[in-house]
Design a protein around this motif. Structure first.
Motif, PDB file in Angstrom:
ATOM      1  N   TYR A  30      69.889  68.150 -29.375  1.00  0.00           N
ATOM      2  CA  TYR A  30      71.150  67.520 -29.534  1.00  0.00           C
ATOM      3  C   TYR A  30      70.887  65.816 -29.129  1.00  0.00           C
ATOM      4  CZ  TYR A  30      72.757  72.383 -29.282  1.00  0.00           C
ATOM      5  OH  TYR A  30      72.952  73.640 -29.468  1.00  0.00           O
ATOM      6  N   GLY A  31      69.578  65.465 -29.037  1.00  0.00           N
ATOM      7  CA  GLY A  31      69.435  63.796 -28.983  1.00  0.00           C
ATOM      8  C   GLY A  31      69.702  63.228 -28.001  1.00  0.00           C
ATOM      9  N   CYS A  32      70.077  63.969 -26.858  1.00  0.00           N
ATOM     10  CA  CYS A  32      70.613  63.266 -25.482  1.00  0.00           C
ATOM     11  C   CYS A  32      70.150  64.330 -24.569  1.00  0.00           C
ATOM     12  CB  CYS A  32      71.691  62.753 -25.443  1.00  0.00           C
ATOM     13  SG  CYS A  32      73.119  63.941 -25.230  1.00  0.00           S
ATOM     14  N   SER A  33      70.068  63.897 -23.241  1.00  0.00           N
ATOM     15  CA  SER A  33      69.663  64.803 -22.226  1.00  0.00           C
ATOM     16  C   SER A  33      70.851  65.290 -21.523  1.00  0.00           C
ATOM     17  CB  SER A  33      69.068  63.915 -20.776  1.00  0.00           C
ATOM     18  OG  SER A  33      70.018  63.019 -20.283  1.00  0.00           O
ATOM     19  N   LEU A  34      70.851  66.519 -21.283  1.00  0.00           N
ATOM     20  CA  LEU A  34      71.928  67.422 -20.459  1.00  0.00           C
ATOM     21  C   LEU A  34      72.322  66.601 -19.419  1.00  0.00           C
ATOM     22  CD1 LEU A  34      73.568  69.717 -20.212  1.00  0.00           C
ATOM     23  CD2 LEU A  34      71.884  70.703 -18.742  1.00  0.00           C
ATOM     24  N   TYR A  35      71.657  65.746 -18.607  1.00  0.00           N
ATOM     25  CA  TYR A  35      72.151  64.850 -17.311  1.00  0.00           C
ATOM     26  C   TYR A  35      73.278  63.736 -18.088  1.00  0.00           C
ATOM     27  CZ  TYR A  35      71.623  62.066 -13.333  1.00  0.00           C
ATOM     28  OH  TYR A  35      71.628  61.185 -12.263  1.00  0.00           O
ATOM     29  N   SER A  36      72.782  63.233 -19.146  1.00  0.00           N
ATOM     30  CA  SER A  36      73.688  62.134 -19.457  1.00  0.00           C
ATOM     31  C   SER A  36      75.068  62.530 -20.361  1.00  0.00           C
ATOM     32  CB  SER A  36      72.950  61.360 -20.714  1.00  0.00           C
ATOM     33  OG  SER A  36      72.405  62.059 -21.775  1.00  0.00           O
ATOM     34  N   ALA A  37      74.687  63.977 -20.887  1.00  0.00           N
ATOM     35  CA  ALA A  37      76.038  64.471 -21.534  1.00  0.00           C
ATOM     36  C   ALA A  37      76.979  64.961 -20.437  1.00  0.00           C
ATOM     37  CB  ALA A  37      75.638  65.828 -22.241  1.00  0.00           C
ATOM     38  N   ILE A  38      76.467  65.492 -19.352  1.00  0.00           N
ATOM     39  CA  ILE A  38      77.484  65.750 -18.116  1.00  0.00           C
ATOM     40  C   ILE A  38      77.989  64.536 -17.816  1.00  0.00           C
ATOM     41  CG2 ILE A  38      77.377  66.723 -15.866  1.00  0.00           C
ATOM     42  CD1 ILE A  38      75.304  68.905 -16.854  1.00  0.00           C
ATOM     43  N   LYS A  39      77.313  63.514 -17.458  1.00  0.00           N
ATOM     44  CA  LYS A  39      77.634  62.196 -17.030  1.00  0.00           C
ATOM     45  C   LYS A  39      78.773  61.863 -17.713  1.00  0.00           C
ATOM     46  CE  LYS A  39      75.609  58.133 -14.979  1.00  0.00           C
ATOM     47  NZ  LYS A  39      76.309  58.312 -13.550  1.00  0.00           N
ATOM     48  N   ALA A  40      78.703  61.809 -19.225  1.00  0.00           N
ATOM     49  CA  ALA A  40      79.538  61.310 -20.080  1.00  0.00           C
ATOM     50  C   ALA A  40      80.946  62.084 -19.888  1.00  0.00           C
ATOM     51  CB  ALA A  40      79.279  61.231 -21.480  1.00  0.00           C
ATOM     52  N   ASP A  41      80.904  63.277 -19.538  1.00  0.00           N
ATOM     53  CA  ASP A  41      81.985  64.398 -19.485  1.00  0.00           C
ATOM     54  C   ASP A  41      82.674  64.660 -18.609  1.00  0.00           C
ATOM     55  OD1 ASP A  41      82.936  65.335 -22.601  1.00  0.00           O
ATOM     56  OD2 ASP A  41      82.858  67.029 -21.428  1.00  0.00           O
ATOM     57  N   THR A  42      82.102  64.328 -17.395  1.00  0.00           N
ATOM     58  CA  THR A  42      82.843  64.657 -15.935  1.00  0.00           C
ATOM     59  C   THR A  42      82.752  63.638 -15.388  1.00  0.00           C
ATOM     60  OG1 THR A  42      80.669  65.315 -15.174  1.00  0.00           O
ATOM     61  CG2 THR A  42      81.758  67.112 -16.221  1.00  0.00           C
ATOM     62  N   SER A  43      83.401  63.499 -13.968  1.00  0.00           N
ATOM     63  CA  SER A  43      83.716  62.578 -13.092  1.00  0.00           C
ATOM     64  C   SER A  43      84.006  62.978 -11.575  1.00  0.00           C
ATOM     65  CB  SER A  43      85.114  61.752 -13.531  1.00  0.00           C
ATOM     66  OG  SER A  43      86.159  62.731 -13.222  1.00  0.00           O
ATOM     67  N   GLY A  44      83.892  61.972 -10.800  1.00  0.00           N
ATOM     68  CA  GLY A  44      84.095  62.048  -9.279  1.00  0.00           C
ATOM     69  C   GLY A  44      83.066  62.928  -8.599  1.00  0.00           C
ATOM     70  N   ASP A  45      83.367  63.745  -7.750  1.00  0.00           N
ATOM     71  CA  ASP A  45      82.281  64.483  -6.863  1.00  0.00           C
ATOM     72  C   ASP A  45      81.803  65.671  -7.856  1.00  0.00           C
ATOM     73  OD1 ASP A  45      82.402  63.212  -4.372  1.00  0.00           O
ATOM     74  OD2 ASP A  45      84.372  63.874  -4.021  1.00  0.00           O
ATOM     75  N   TYR A  46      82.683  66.101  -8.427  1.00  0.00           N
ATOM     76  CA  TYR A  46      82.211  67.271  -9.414  1.00  0.00           C
ATOM     77  C   TYR A  46      80.940  66.730 -10.413  1.00  0.00           C
ATOM     78  CZ  TYR A  46      82.757  70.733 -13.489  1.00  0.00           C
ATOM     79  OH  TYR A  46      82.571  71.757 -14.420  1.00  0.00           O
ATOM     80  N   GLU A  47      81.001  65.655 -10.616  1.00  0.00           N
ATOM     81  CA  GLU A  47      79.850  65.132 -11.811  1.00  0.00           C
ATOM     82  C   GLU A  47      78.830  64.962 -10.849  1.00  0.00           C
ATOM     83  OE1 GLU A  47      78.618  60.791 -13.166  1.00  0.00           O
ATOM     84  OE2 GLU A  47      80.629  60.964 -13.142  1.00  0.00           O
ATOM     85  N   ILE A  48      79.055  64.328  -9.625  1.00  0.00           N
ATOM     86  CA  ILE A  48      77.834  63.996  -8.659  1.00  0.00           C
ATOM     87  C   ILE A  48      77.006  65.525  -8.336  1.00  0.00           C
ATOM     88  CG2 ILE A  48      77.064  63.517  -6.398  1.00  0.00           C
ATOM     89  CD1 ILE A  48      79.489  61.322  -6.421  1.00  0.00           C
ATOM     90  N   ALA A  49      77.879  66.574  -8.208  1.00  0.00           N
ATOM     91  CA  ALA A  49      77.331  67.874  -7.848  1.00  0.00           C
ATOM     92  C   ALA A  49      76.328  68.094  -9.190  1.00  0.00           C
ATOM     93  CB  ALA A  49      78.160  68.900  -7.370  1.00  0.00           C
ATOM     94  N   LEU A  50      77.080  68.361 -10.239  1.00  0.00           N
ATOM     95  CA  LEU A  50      76.361  68.815 -11.282  1.00  0.00           C
ATOM     96  C   LEU A  50      75.256  68.018 -11.702  1.00  0.00           C
ATOM     97  CD1 LEU A  50      79.740  69.227 -13.776  1.00  0.00           C
ATOM     98  CD2 LEU A  50      78.005  70.991 -12.784  1.00  0.00           C
TER      99      LEU A  50
END
Length: 345
Positions: free
Chosen positions: A317-337
């Motif tokens: 998919y041309g990008c890291s899973l890390y960056s995909a999660i960062k772009a799509d989630t927020s707050g403490d939920y994002e930090i934990a993922l």
């Protein structure tokens, strides 16, 4: 120290633990982002969690640090220590103190794998309509041992067998195949039989491409019961006989959820991390996020093959899973993922 888990203690406590058998679905070995925490002290962790959620306000940073860096087995010990020390269930205190997706993820992280999967299956079959893709994902990617533990956990929680639940919510060849998988009877030996591969490939060819109509039972029997290494060889032999990939024949001969299930098995046989990376990509792309799928894969694969899943994600998919999660989630939920992901690759 007694709380640093040895192999036997870890095996006993890690309900639903991966068997790391090459012939089983969960076959990739220890390629998780979470390992046993080296300086583990369950009573100290329980105390720290209690302080983090007591009184006004919550110290989310402490919760995230502890619950995303301890193994499943270690978190079960923390929950036991918490119960003994404070007379309360850790999951209940987390539920009362947190909310939304962050609450769901934190509770998932302290739930034993078998109980977590049982709850996911229950949710997939609850109410009107069934989430077939969740049933397919769980039942195609768990080992025999995991499936047996999930069935036990399901019955304990809901006083109904998993088989009965699947039977009441699905039908036809899809139901038969799901029930075969749920039984946990797949061959998990490491031996590959070349004669059997040729024979099975011929049976599949005659059950589909070579006849008018399809003998679905033959597809179920072979794809749901043979070991993954055996199936890899069978698929090679199938291509030699039919001049087609097995996926192409399944798409041409079958339909609906049964087709989806058999294709999922084929994809898992060929590359399970790639199959799960695709599931994560679908959960993250487009409008809205499928948090249930995102949480389920991140939690359930964090000690098995999440590193491999991340590698496949970036490759496809041309990008890291890390960056995909960062772009799509927020707050403490994002930090934990992101903590579950480890470092960005």
């Amino acid at each position: 120290m007694w709380w640093v888990l040895g192999p036997e203690a870890r095996m006993a406590l890690h309900v639903g633990a991966d068997t790391n058998v090459i012939g089983s679905p969960s076959q990739t070995g220890n390629r998780g982002t979470i390992q046993d925490y080296a300086s583990f002290n369950p009573s100290a962790d329980a105390e720290a969690i209690r302080k983090a959620i007591q009184g006004i306000g919550t110290n989310e940073e402490t919760l995230i640090h502890i619950l995303t860096t301890r193994s499943h087995a270690q978190k079960q010990l923390i929950a036991k220590e918490y119960q003994v020390a404070f007379g309360k269930e850790l999951k209940d205190d987390l539920k009362s103190d947190l909310s939304g997706n962050f609450e769901y993820l934190m509770v998932a992280l302290i739930t034993s794998p078998a109980v977590f999967d049982a709850k996911q299956l229950k949710k997939a079959m609850k109410g009107t309509g069934t989430n077939e893709s969740t049933l397919i994902e769980i039942l195609t990617t768990r080992s025999n041992r995991q499936l047996k533990e999930i069935s036990q956990a399901y019955y304990t929680a809901y006083k109904k067998s998993l088989g009965d639940a699947i039977s009441s919510e699905t039908s036809g060849d899809f139901r038969k195949a799901l029930l075969t998988l749920a039984d946990g009877r797949r061959d998990e030996s490491l031996k590959v039989d070349e004669y059997l591969a040729k024979k099975d490939a011929q049976i599949l060819y005659e059950a589909g491409e070579k006849r008018w109509g399809t003998d679905e039972d033959k597809f179920t029997e072979i794809l749901c019961l043979r070991s993954f290494p055996q199936l890899r060889l069978t698929f090679e032999e199938y291509r030699n006989i039919s001049q087609k990939d097995i996926e192409e024949s399944i798409k041409g001969e079958l339909s609906g959820h049964f087709e989806d299930l058999l294709l999922a098995i084929v994809h898992c046989v060929k590359n399970m991390p790639a199959f799960l990376a695709e599931r994560l990509h679908k959960a993250l792309k487009g409008a809205g996020t499928d948090e249930l799928t995102l949480n389920r894969i991140m939690v359930s694969r964090s000690e098995i093959d999440l590193l491999d899943i991340q590698g496949e994600y970036k490759k496809h998919y041309g990008c890291s899973l890390y960056s995909a999660i960062k772009a799509d989630t927020s707050g403490d939920y994002e930090i934990a993922l992101l903590k579950l992901c480890g470092e960005d690759d």
